[in-house]
Design an enzyme around this catalytic site. Sequence first.
Site, PDB file in Angstrom:
ATOM      1  N   VAL A  47      92.099 -68.347  -8.346  1.00  0.00           N
ATOM      2  CA  VAL A  47      93.545 -68.236  -8.162  1.00  0.00           C
ATOM      3  C   VAL A  47      94.126 -69.555  -7.661  1.00  0.00           C
ATOM      4  CG1 VAL A  47      95.401 -66.960  -7.004  1.00  0.00           C
ATOM      5  CG2 VAL A  47      93.357 -65.749  -7.765  1.00  0.00           C
ATOM      6  N   CYS A  48      93.400 -70.253  -6.791  1.00  0.00           N
ATOM      7  CA  CYS A  48      93.894 -71.534  -6.264  1.00  0.00           C
ATOM      8  C   CYS A  48      94.015 -72.566  -7.386  1.00  0.00           C
ATOM      9  CB  CYS A  48      92.973 -72.050  -5.158  1.00  0.00           C
ATOM     10  SG  CYS A  48      92.917 -70.965  -3.717  1.00  0.00           S
ATOM     11  N   THR A  49      93.041 -72.583  -8.274  1.00  0.00           N
ATOM     12  CA  THR A  49      93.105 -73.498  -9.411  1.00  0.00           C
ATOM     13  C   THR A  49      94.285 -73.143 -10.301  1.00  0.00           C
ATOM     14  OG1 THR A  49      90.713 -73.871  -9.337  1.00  0.00           O
ATOM     15  CG2 THR A  49      91.841 -74.385 -11.410  1.00  0.00           C
ATOM     16  N   MET A  52      97.587 -74.309  -8.485  1.00  0.00           N
ATOM     17  CA  MET A  52      97.822 -75.756  -8.496  1.00  0.00           C
ATOM     18  C   MET A  52      98.106 -76.237  -9.917  1.00  0.00           C
ATOM     19  SD  MET A  52      97.915 -76.824  -5.390  1.00  0.00           S
ATOM     20  CE  MET A  52      98.604 -75.241  -4.877  1.00  0.00           C
TER      21      MET A  52
END
Length: 159
Positions: A47-49, A52
């Site tokens: 999810v972080c990838t 961003m």
Amino acid sequence: MPATGDTAPDFTAPLANGDVDSFTLSERLEDESPIVLAFFPGAFTGVCTDEMCTFQDRLAAFDDLDANVYGVSRDSPFALNEFRDQNGLEFGLISDYNKEIIDDYDIAMDFADLGVYGVAKRSVFVINGDGEVTYEWVSDDPGVEPDYDEVEAAVEDAA
């Protein structure tokens, strides 16, 4: 946690921007406001990838508003530079390796079942040139991404 209308906590931290420089929020606000601080739990996670990379995909809209986007996580600046490279991110990532910014913004969360403590809740703060928080969004669910249209609208209001 700073709310809309509050003064954003100032900080100095390493900035992964292809190199490793120093980033001081109050100094950057003079020339780069509004600033979007997008906190995320950890580089190289799904999810972080996605988050961003979505900010990267929408970077032109933020540029058109003369806003600057910075990701913030507990990862080292060296890991963040690799994360930037692998994902083609053109904006800087701030390393809060010692968890000082996360604590100042009161957005720490734990993944106790994984033995991971004190990472950032997925959060977005828009800060205007006076250092005022003009938008804040904090999720208790690490799988939820921000409403990017809402963030853009908040930046437009702060510009």
